[in-house]
Design an enzyme around this catalytic site. Structure first.
Site, short mmCIF file in Angstrom:
data_model
loop_
_atom_site.label_atom_id
_atom_site.label_comp_id
_atom_site.label_asym_id
_atom_site.label_seq_id
_atom_site.Cartn_x
_atom_site.Cartn_y
_atom_site.Cartn_z
N VAL A 64 0.80 -1.22 0.00
CA VAL A 64 0.00 0.00 0.00
C VAL A 64 0.84 1.27 0.00
CG1 VAL A 64 -1.90 -1.17 1.17
CG2 VAL A 64 -0.23 0.11 2.53
N ASN A 90 -7.47 0.02 5.78
CA ASN A 90 -7.28 -0.71 7.03
C ASN A 90 -5.84 -1.15 7.26
OD1 ASN A 90 -8.06 -2.69 9.30
ND2 ASN A 90 -7.23 -4.03 7.73
N SER A 140 -7.11 4.64 15.36
CA SER A 140 -6.88 4.00 16.65
C SER A 140 -7.00 5.01 17.78
CB SER A 140 -5.47 3.38 16.68
OG SER A 140 -5.07 3.05 18.00
N TYR A 153 3.42 4.89 15.49
CA TYR A 153 2.04 4.45 15.26
C TYR A 153 1.06 5.56 15.62
CZ TYR A 153 -2.11 1.45 15.50
OH TYR A 153 -3.36 0.89 15.32
N ALA A 155 1.58 8.79 15.80
CA ALA A 155 1.70 9.90 14.84
C ALA A 155 0.97 9.57 13.54
CB ALA A 155 3.18 10.19 14.56
N SER A 156 1.09 8.34 13.10
CA SER A 156 0.44 7.96 11.84
C SER A 156 -1.07 7.99 11.96
CB SER A 156 0.91 6.56 11.40
OG SER A 156 0.38 5.54 12.24
N LYS A 157 -1.60 7.56 13.09
CA LYS A 157 -3.05 7.54 13.27
C LYS A 157 -3.59 8.94 13.52
CE LYS A 157 -3.66 3.17 12.58
NZ LYS A 157 -4.35 2.71 11.34
#
Length: 250
Positions: A64, A90, A140, A153, A155-157
């Site tokens: 992705v 997802n 999340s 994680y 930061a990405s969400k």
């Protein structure tokens, strides 16, 4: 059926939440492209879901975070079914490492899969999405209340939720809805393979853990016409996990 003959792309569809969403969509009559990067697992899930007797599906290989592979995946779907009505972003990775100990490669991988991936799939899917389409991003609780060793994680969400709001504005005149699910602990490999949980440093009460099918029900709501007046929203589905994280309660 709520998604009869609707075409959906679900990334990370070969296990966990993604597989549950794909299965639920097919039960409602959808045609689902199962995007993953493990071909053996992808073919296995494809075979299992085709036995449902409702909807259709096929497996599509794609990293992705790779633009060329994302474009090829979307092209394969539109060549087969001519359009895309629903996109579920997802696919995600999580590295349970404190920031000072994290390799740059792991930081880049996390942001590439968790944030660049949704950007790429939205970019190349939107031209094939008719009025009434829907994008569902899987976020999340760590986007707003997190714990140690989850900086990349989280930061990405957080970025994914900001992207959700911004893209909803861009899609407003196109009559395409963009929303996100902010999930808590879910019974998947990502949860149980977390180094802090495996080591016992972090305890998870089984009562706080959702089953993937419970997330799939919420995704169905956001993908269907039941939520036709909802866009730019983040729906928290965490069994009360967010206040626990926010207070750092045991």
């Amino acid at each position: 059926m709520e998604l009869q003959d609707r075409v959906a792309i679900v990334t990370g569809a070969t296990s966990g939440i993604g597989e549950a969403i794909a299965r639920r969509f097919m039960q409602e009559g959808a045609k689902v492209a199962l995007v993953g990067h493990s071909d053996d697992q992808g073919r296995k899930v494809e075979t299992e879901l085709r036995r449902l007797g409702a909807g259709e599906c096929f497996y599509v290989h794609a990293d992705v975070s790779d633009s060329a592979q994302v474009r090829a995946a979307v092209a394969a779907v539109t060549q087969r079914w001519q359009r895309v009505d629903v996109l579920v972003n997802n696919a995600a990775v999580m590295k349970g490492v404190r920031l000072v100990d994290m390799d740059e490669a792991d930081w880049d991988l996390t942001l590439s899969v968790n944030l660049k991936g949704p950007f790429l799939f939205a970019k190349y899917t939107l031209p094939a999405m008719p009025h009434g389409g829907a994008i569902v991003n899987i976020s999340s609780v760590h986007a707003v209340a997190t714990d140690v060793a989850t900086s990349a994680y989280s930061a990405s969400k957080g970025g994914l939720e900001a992207l959700t709001r911004a893209l909803a504005l861009e899609c407003y005149r196109m009559h395409i809805r963009v929303n996100a699910l902010r999930v808590g602990a879910v019974d998947t490999g990502m949860l149980w393979n977390n180094p802090r949980i495996m080591s016992g440093k972090e305890k998870v009460d089984p009562r706080d853990v959702a089953q993937p099918v419970e997330i799939a029900e919420a995704a169905l709501f956001l993908a269907s016409q039941r939520s036709r007046f909802v866009s730019g929203a983040v729906l928290t589905i965490d069994g009360g996990r967010l206040p626990i994280l926010g207070s750092h309660a045991p």
